[in-house]
Design an enzyme around this catalytic site. Structure first.
Site, PDB file in Angstrom:
ATOM      1  N   ALA A  64       0.728  -1.043  -0.077  1.00 14.65           N
ATOM      2  CA  ALA A  64      -0.406   0.306  -0.019  1.00 14.65           C
ATOM      3  C   ALA A  64       1.171   0.866   0.064  1.00 14.65           C
ATOM      4  O   ALA A  64       1.841   1.045   0.688  1.00 14.65           O
ATOM      5  CB  ALA A  64      -0.661  -0.346   0.959  1.00 14.65           C
TER       6      ALA A  64
ATOM      7  N   GLY B 130       0.630  -4.344   0.351  1.00 18.89           N
ATOM      8  CA  GLY B 130      -0.523  -4.942   0.111  1.00 18.89           C
ATOM      9  C   GLY B 130      -0.489  -5.158  -1.097  1.00 18.89           C
ATOM     10  O   GLY B 130      -2.159  -5.859  -1.907  1.00 18.89           O
TER      11      GLY B 130
ATOM     12  N   GLU C 123       4.271  -5.290   7.163  1.00 19.69           N
ATOM     13  CA  GLU C 123       3.888  -3.851   7.883  1.00 19.69           C
ATOM     14  C   GLU C 123       4.506  -3.650   9.563  1.00 19.69           C
ATOM     15  O   GLU C 123       4.075  -2.733   9.922  1.00 19.69           O
ATOM     16  CB  GLU C 123       2.496  -4.002   8.477  1.00 19.69           C
ATOM     17  CG  GLU C 123       2.073  -4.257   6.778  1.00 19.69           C
ATOM     18  CD  GLU C 123       1.609  -5.627   6.140  1.00 19.69           C
ATOM     19  OE1 GLU C 123       2.559  -6.274   6.205  1.00 19.69           O
ATOM     20  OE2 GLU C 123       1.101  -5.679   4.784  1.00 19.69           O
TER      21      GLU C 123
HETATM   22  N1  COA Z   1       4.514   2.991  -0.889  1.00 19.89           N
HETATM   23  C1  COA Z   1       4.970   4.204  -1.356  1.00 19.89           C
HETATM   24  N2  COA Z   1       5.770   4.243  -1.691  1.00 19.89           N
HETATM   25  C2  COA Z   1       7.115   3.576  -2.221  1.00 19.89           C
HETATM   26  C3  COA Z   1       6.567   2.100  -1.392  1.00 19.89           C
HETATM   27  C4  COA Z   1       4.993   2.106  -0.556  1.00 19.89           C
HETATM   28  N3  COA Z   1       5.254   0.887  -0.401  1.00 19.89           N
HETATM   29  N4  COA Z   1       7.887   1.078  -1.369  1.00 19.89           N
HETATM   30  C5  COA Z   1       8.072   1.873  -3.091  1.00 19.89           C
HETATM   31  N5  COA Z   1       8.511   2.970  -2.716  1.00 19.89           N
HETATM   32  C6  COA Z   1       8.800   4.597  -2.931  1.00 19.89           C
HETATM   33  C7  COA Z   1       9.492   4.627  -2.885  1.00 19.89           C
HETATM   34  O1  COA Z   1       9.796   5.402  -1.448  1.00 19.89           O
HETATM   35  C8  COA Z   1      11.263   5.383  -3.675  1.00 19.89           C
HETATM   36  O2  COA Z   1       9.786   6.499  -3.983  1.00 19.89           O
HETATM   37  P1  COA Z   1      11.227   8.270  -4.224  1.00 19.89           P
HETATM   38  O3  COA Z   1      11.920   7.709  -5.644  1.00 19.89           O
HETATM   39  O4  COA Z   1       9.729   9.070  -5.145  1.00 19.89           O
HETATM   40  O5  COA Z   1      11.839   7.866  -2.952  1.00 19.89           O
HETATM   41  C9  COA Z   1      10.422   4.484  -5.301  1.00 19.89           C
HETATM   42  O6  COA Z   1       9.393   3.554  -4.476  1.00 19.89           O
HETATM   43  C10 COA Z   1      12.047   3.122  -4.536  1.00 19.89           C
HETATM   44  O7  COA Z   1      11.267   2.323  -3.247  1.00 19.89           O
HETATM   45  P2  COA Z   1      12.822   2.010  -3.357  1.00 19.89           P
HETATM   46  O8  COA Z   1      12.837   1.879  -1.548  1.00 19.89           O
HETATM   47  O9  COA Z   1      14.106   3.704  -3.540  1.00 19.89           O
HETATM   48  O10 COA Z   1      13.642   1.007  -3.778  1.00 19.89           O
HETATM   49  P3  COA Z   1      14.532  -0.063  -3.540  1.00 19.89           P
HETATM   50  O11 COA Z   1      15.098  -0.428  -4.418  1.00 19.89           O
HETATM   51  O12 COA Z   1      15.892   0.659  -1.943  1.00 19.89           O
HETATM   52  O13 COA Z   1      13.822  -0.555  -2.258  1.00 19.89           O
HETATM   53  C11 COA Z   1      11.785  -2.183  -1.147  1.00 19.89           C
HETATM   54  C12 COA Z   1      12.467  -1.792  -2.353  1.00 19.89           C
HETATM   55  C13 COA Z   1      10.873  -2.453  -1.747  1.00 19.89           C
HETATM   56  C14 COA Z   1      12.438  -2.953  -0.278  1.00 19.89           C
HETATM   57  C15 COA Z   1      11.692  -0.513  -0.681  1.00 19.89           C
HETATM   58  O14 COA Z   1      11.167   0.276  -1.808  1.00 19.89           O
HETATM   59  C16 COA Z   1      10.132  -0.501   0.250  1.00 19.89           C
HETATM   60  O15 COA Z   1      10.758  -1.198   1.653  1.00 19.89           O
HETATM   61  N6  COA Z   1       9.600  -0.502  -0.002  1.00 19.89           N
HETATM   62  C17 COA Z   1       8.183  -0.776   0.668  1.00 19.89           C
HETATM   63  C18 COA Z   1       7.492  -1.854   1.576  1.00 19.89           C
HETATM   64  C19 COA Z   1       6.689  -2.107   2.663  1.00 19.89           C
HETATM   65  O16 COA Z   1       6.734  -1.735   3.498  1.00 19.89           O
HETATM   66  N7  COA Z   1       5.127  -2.532   1.930  1.00 19.89           N
HETATM   67  C20 COA Z   1       4.498  -2.051   2.891  1.00 19.89           C
HETATM   68  C21 COA Z   1       4.195  -1.153   3.102  1.00 19.89           C
HETATM   69  S1  COA Z   1       2.163  -2.045   3.846  1.00 19.89           S
END
Ligand code: COA
Length: 259
Positions: A66, A111, A134
């Site tokens: 999400a 999500g 989460e």
């Molecule tokens: N919500 C909002 N934005 C998200 C997102 C999410 N769940 N997951 C990734 N993004 C965005 C990042 O903020 C980033 O945006 P920006 O370039 O404007 O800063 C972009 O997507 C790329 O993500 P980034 O974190 O730079 O990539 P990464 O390869 O370093 O890491 C993940 C990848 C998936 C490990 C990391 O993005 C992450 O942990 N995301 C959240 C996962 C999460 O907690 N999901 C559950 C949500 S309830």
């Protein structure tokens, strides 16, 4: 269908829905959830759509969760409203009378993983990573993972993944029954089509009845065996049944109309 956050492409009866926010790793914000609801309403209503593949744009993520940026200012009540709104979509996908396959092409988190789990079948590329992170945010899953992950991989492993926030590799996900098949990124859509096409040559009436009967197992207050008895009986009133049995007797391939 005209959308800003998803792409839709209907070919040979298969609607491919692509979550299309690659710069945010296809995170599900509220407009994306709303657009998915509209797309799935169309799946229910449009006879030209016989099956669905859901995937993510780009090579890095299916859906990374999400959209966390929407969470920061929510109250207790607004949090519950957000969760309930997601549940409407995921219940709609799970109960879809037409088969839905998730083609998981990278991160399937939060999500996003809940979206994949609401689909009937999951095919993953070997670079996919699955998880419910989460708890790292001081949250629990709000779109069904505390239930559907247990259904797919069992209570012990589900509790472990939900509480540790560990990600599973595609290989682990296949071993645990989380995904049906793992293949290379290049072959992912081919494999998703292959699995879906094997279903689409069967009777659409029978497929819908299978989905309703299996879902009954997980529905509170509903006896799945009774649902199966009713659904089995209803099959005898369909043109598909007449065609299927006639084709067998006449030693030819059945050609189902879904009536
Ligand atoms: N919500 C909002 N934005 C998200 C997102 C999410 N769940 N997951 C990734 N993004 C965005 C990042 O903020 C980033 O945006 P920006 O370039 O404007 O800063 C972009 O997507 C790329 O993500 P980034 O974190 O730079 O990539 P990464 O390869 O370093 O890491 C993940 C990848 C998936 C490990 C990391 O993005 C992450 O942990 N995301 C959240 C996962 C999460 O907690 N999901 C559950 C949500 S309830």
């Amino acid at each position: 269908m005209d959308f800003n956050n998803i792409l839709t492409d209907l070919q040979d009866g298969i609607l491919t829905i692509t979550i299309n926010r690659p710069d945010k790793l296809n995170a599900l914000n509220t407009p994306t959830i709303s657009e998915l609801k509209v797309a799935f309403k169309e799946v229910y209503d449009n006879d030209a759509i016989r099956g669905v593949i859901v995937t993510g744009s780009g090579t890095k993520a299916f859906v990374a969760g999400a959209d966390i940026s929407e969470f920061t200012s929510l109250s207790v009540e607004q949090g519950a409203v957000l969760s309930a709104s997601g549940h409407i979509l995921f219940d709609m996908i799970e109960a879809c009378p037409k088969p839905v396959v998730a083609a998981v092409n990278g991160f399937s988190l939060g999500g996003g993983n809940e979206l994949a789990m609401s689909c009937h079948i999951r095919v993953a590329s070997d670079n996919a990573k699955f998880g419910q992170p989460e708890v790292k945010l001081g949250l629990i899953p709000g779109y069904g993972a505390t239930q559907r992950l247990v259904q797919l991989i069992g209570k012990g492993k589900a509790l472990e993944y939900l509480m540790t926030a560990d990600m599973m590799t595609a290989e682990q996900a296949e071993k645990l029954g989380m995904v049906n098949y793992v293949t290379t990124p290049d072959h992912l859509m081919v494999k998703a089509h292959e699995v879906l096409n094997k279903i689409l040559v069967q009777s659409p009436m029978a497929i819908s009845a299978i989905i309703r009967s299996v879902n009954a197992y997980f529905t509170d207050g509903v006896n799945g065996y009774k649902v199966e008895i009713e659904e089995f009986g209803k099959c005898f009133g369909t043109e598909d049944f007449k065609e299927g049995t006639s084709a067998f007797m006449e030693k030819r391939k059945a050609s189902f109309t879904g009536k």
